[in-house]
Design a protein around this motif. Structure first.
Motif, PDB file in Angstrom:
ATOM      1  N   ASN A  46       0.785  -1.077   0.073  1.00 40.00           N
ATOM      2  CA  ASN A  46       0.061   0.105   0.087  1.00 40.00           C
ATOM      3  C   ASN A  46       0.967   1.228   0.005  1.00 40.00           C
ATOM      4  OD1 ASN A  46      -2.234   1.789   0.054  1.00 40.00           O
ATOM      5  ND2 ASN A  46      -2.371   1.305   2.328  1.00 40.00           N
ATOM      6  N   ILE A  47       1.560   1.800  -0.983  1.00 37.22           N
ATOM      7  CA  ILE A  47       2.221   2.711  -1.289  1.00 37.22           C
ATOM      8  C   ILE A  47       1.840   3.804  -2.266  1.00 37.22           C
ATOM      9  CG2 ILE A  47       4.346   1.098  -0.736  1.00 37.22           C
ATOM     10  CD1 ILE A  47       4.752   0.947  -3.721  1.00 37.22           C
ATOM     11  N   GLN A  48       2.618   4.876  -2.237  1.00 35.38           N
ATOM     12  CA  GLN A  48       2.082   6.091  -3.146  1.00 35.38           C
ATOM     13  C   GLN A  48       3.003   5.833  -4.323  1.00 35.38           C
ATOM     14  OE1 GLN A  48       0.207   8.643  -2.545  1.00 35.38           O
ATOM     15  NE2 GLN A  48      -0.482   7.694  -0.726  1.00 35.38           N
ATOM     16  N   GLY A  49       2.096   5.950  -5.488  1.00 35.46           N
ATOM     17  CA  GLY A  49       2.795   5.939  -6.695  1.00 35.46           C
ATOM     18  C   GLY A  49       3.896   7.230  -7.069  1.00 35.46           C
ATOM     19  N   VAL A  50       4.575   7.226  -7.873  1.00 32.06           N
ATOM     20  CA  VAL A  50       5.421   8.200  -8.187  1.00 32.06           C
ATOM     21  C   VAL A  50       5.077   9.033  -9.326  1.00 32.06           C
ATOM     22  CG1 VAL A  50       7.890   8.910  -9.050  1.00 32.06           C
ATOM     23  CG2 VAL A  50       7.567   7.047  -7.296  1.00 32.06           C
ATOM     24  N   SER A  51       4.605  10.397  -9.305  1.00 29.47           N
ATOM     25  CA  SER A  51       4.279  10.919 -10.192  1.00 29.47           C
ATOM     26  C   SER A  51       4.964  10.994 -11.589  1.00 29.47           C
ATOM     27  CB  SER A  51       4.206  12.647  -9.701  1.00 29.47           C
ATOM     28  OG  SER A  51       3.532  13.290 -10.681  1.00 29.47           O
ATOM     29  N   GLY A  52       4.248  10.769 -12.681  1.00 30.15           N
ATOM     30  CA  GLY A  52       4.968  10.805 -14.053  1.00 30.15           C
ATOM     31  C   GLY A  52       5.526   9.368 -14.242  1.00 30.15           C
ATOM     32  N   ALA A  53       5.483   8.342 -13.329  1.00 31.58           N
ATOM     33  CA  ALA A  53       5.674   6.945 -13.318  1.00 31.58           C
ATOM     34  C   ALA A  53       4.682   6.063 -13.309  1.00 31.58           C
ATOM     35  CB  ALA A  53       6.733   6.604 -12.583  1.00 31.58           C
ATOM     36  N   SER A  54       3.601   6.332 -13.870  1.00 33.03           N
ATOM     37  CA  SER A  54       2.317   5.509 -13.475  1.00 33.03           C
ATOM     38  C   SER A  54       2.404   4.131 -13.772  1.00 33.03           C
ATOM     39  CB  SER A  54       1.164   6.028 -14.382  1.00 33.03           C
ATOM     40  OG  SER A  54       0.869   7.263 -14.159  1.00 33.03           O
ATOM     41  N   TYR A  55       2.996   3.637 -15.195  1.00 37.42           N
ATOM     42  CA  TYR A  55       3.013   2.086 -15.219  1.00 37.42           C
ATOM     43  C   TYR A  55       4.089   1.380 -14.425  1.00 37.42           C
ATOM     44  CZ  TYR A  55       0.577   3.554 -19.678  1.00 37.42           C
ATOM     45  OH  TYR A  55      -0.101   3.824 -20.455  1.00 37.42           O
ATOM     46  N   THR A  56       5.373   2.229 -14.291  1.00 39.31           N
ATOM     47  CA  THR A  56       6.223   1.622 -13.120  1.00 39.31           C
ATOM     48  C   THR A  56       5.630   1.537 -11.866  1.00 39.31           C
ATOM     49  OG1 THR A  56       8.139   2.652 -14.394  1.00 39.31           O
ATOM     50  CG2 THR A  56       8.721   1.861 -12.114  1.00 39.31           C
ATOM     51  N   SER A  57       5.143   2.488 -11.543  1.00 43.73           N
ATOM     52  CA  SER A  57       4.392   2.331 -10.055  1.00 43.73           C
ATOM     53  C   SER A  57       3.555   1.331  -9.860  1.00 43.73           C
ATOM     54  CB  SER A  57       3.660   3.855  -9.645  1.00 43.73           C
ATOM     55  OG  SER A  57       4.551   4.826  -9.531  1.00 43.73           O
ATOM     56  N   VAL A  58       2.451   1.131 -10.906  1.00 44.27           N
ATOM     57  CA  VAL A  58       1.584   0.111 -10.706  1.00 44.27           C
ATOM     58  C   VAL A  58       2.207  -1.486 -10.867  1.00 44.27           C
ATOM     59  CG1 VAL A  58      -0.520  -0.855 -12.124  1.00 44.27           C
ATOM     60  CG2 VAL A  58      -0.439   1.536 -11.710  1.00 44.27           C
ATOM     61  N   GLY A  59       3.100  -1.235 -11.873  1.00 51.39           N
ATOM     62  CA  GLY A  59       3.748  -2.847 -11.979  1.00 51.39           C
ATOM     63  C   GLY A  59       4.495  -3.111 -10.798  1.00 51.39           C
ATOM     64  N   PHE A  60       5.165  -2.199 -10.053  1.00 54.00           N
ATOM     65  CA  PHE A  60       5.914  -2.390  -8.866  1.00 54.00           C
ATOM     66  C   PHE A  60       5.126  -2.900  -7.842  1.00 54.00           C
ATOM     67  CE2 PHE A  60       7.918  -1.210  -5.146  1.00 54.00           C
ATOM     68  CZ  PHE A  60       9.184  -1.480  -5.083  1.00 54.00           C
ATOM     69  N   GLU A  61       3.782  -1.781  -7.429  1.00 57.04           N
ATOM     70  CA  GLU A  61       2.876  -2.489  -6.693  1.00 57.04           C
ATOM     71  C   GLU A  61       2.300  -3.700  -6.768  1.00 57.04           C
ATOM     72  OE1 GLU A  61      -1.063  -0.730  -4.456  1.00 57.04           O
ATOM     73  OE2 GLU A  61       0.017   0.604  -5.991  1.00 57.04           O
ATOM     74  N   GLN A  62       1.892  -4.062  -7.931  1.00 59.47           N
ATOM     75  CA  GLN A  62       1.533  -5.467  -8.278  1.00 59.47           C
ATOM     76  C   GLN A  62       2.329  -6.589  -8.027  1.00 59.47           C
ATOM     77  OE1 GLN A  62       0.010  -5.146 -12.196  1.00 59.47           O
ATOM     78  NE2 GLN A  62      -1.924  -4.085 -11.655  1.00 59.47           N
ATOM     79  N   SER A  63       3.547  -6.346  -8.241  1.00 56.79           N
ATOM     80  CA  SER A  63       4.638  -7.421  -8.208  1.00 56.79           C
ATOM     81  C   SER A  63       4.998  -7.440  -6.576  1.00 56.79           C
ATOM     82  CB  SER A  63       6.157  -7.193  -8.990  1.00 56.79           C
ATOM     83  OG  SER A  63       6.853  -8.016  -8.950  1.00 56.79           O
ATOM     84  N   LEU A  64       4.858  -6.354  -5.766  1.00 57.33           N
ATOM     85  CA  LEU A  64       5.345  -6.520  -4.545  1.00 57.33           C
ATOM     86  C   LEU A  64       4.055  -7.184  -3.906  1.00 57.33           C
ATOM     87  CD1 LEU A  64       6.882  -5.444  -2.153  1.00 57.33           C
ATOM     88  CD2 LEU A  64       5.665  -3.351  -2.271  1.00 57.33           C
ATOM     89  N   GLN A  65       2.938  -6.774  -4.147  1.00 58.62           N
ATOM     90  CA  GLN A  65       1.858  -7.565  -3.526  1.00 58.62           C
ATOM     91  C   GLN A  65       1.795  -8.990  -3.946  1.00 58.62           C
ATOM     92  OE1 GLN A  65      -0.713  -6.365  -1.415  1.00 58.62           O
ATOM     93  NE2 GLN A  65      -0.682  -8.499  -1.076  1.00 58.62           N
ATOM     94  N   SER A  66       2.010  -9.530  -5.193  1.00 62.63           N
ATOM     95  CA  SER A  66       2.362 -10.770  -5.409  1.00 62.63           C
ATOM     96  C   SER A  66       3.391 -11.414  -4.663  1.00 62.63           C
ATOM     97  CB  SER A  66       2.584 -11.213  -6.704  1.00 62.63           C
ATOM     98  OG  SER A  66       2.759 -12.484  -7.170  1.00 62.63           O
ATOM     99  N   ALA A  67       4.332 -10.989  -4.267  1.00 60.46           N
ATOM    100  CA  ALA A  67       5.452 -11.368  -3.630  1.00 60.46           C
ATOM    101  C   ALA A  67       5.246 -11.623  -2.078  1.00 60.46           C
ATOM    102  CB  ALA A  67       7.022 -10.711  -3.731  1.00 60.46           C
ATOM    103  N   LEU A  68       4.499 -10.536  -1.572  1.00 62.74           N
ATOM    104  CA  LEU A  68       4.130 -10.510  -0.269  1.00 62.74           C
ATOM    105  C   LEU A  68       3.170 -11.656   0.040  1.00 62.74           C
ATOM    106  CD1 LEU A  68       3.885  -6.662   0.646  1.00 62.74           C
ATOM    107  CD2 LEU A  68       5.529  -8.445   1.315  1.00 62.74           C
TER     108      LEU A  68
END
Length: 79
Positions: free
Chosen positions: A51-73
């Motif tokens: 449950n993190i904040q995305g980085v402005s201007g990096a929408s795709y990276t932020s979403v991909g990072f969050e989804q992969s992190l959730q999967s790992a956790l």
């Protein structure tokens, strides 16, 4: 496409890093990733969750990072 690695001690997230990333060799994507990924990694350790904040201007990276992190956790049983 990116994958995240997570290091935990007990139930505490102690480190988050990038396992692999494929941005198609696009220079703009690589530049965005280099700026945003360290911020996302730090936010994940501080939040102790996906449950993190995305980085402005990096929408795709932020979403991909969050989804992969959730999967790992989820695989680790820490979420």
């Amino acid at each position: 496409m990116l994958s995240v690695t997570v290091t935990v001690t007990g139930k505490k997230i102690t480190n988050v890093g990038i396992g692999s990333i494929d941005d198609g060799g696009n220079f703009r994507s690589q530049s965005i990733d280099q700026q945003s990924i360290p911020i996302l990694e730090q936010e994940a350790v501080q939040a102790q969750s996906a449950n993190i904040q995305g980085v402005s201007g990096a929408s795709y990276t932020s979403v991909g990072f969050e989804q992969s992190l959730q999967s790992a956790l989820s695989q680790l049983g820490t979420s």
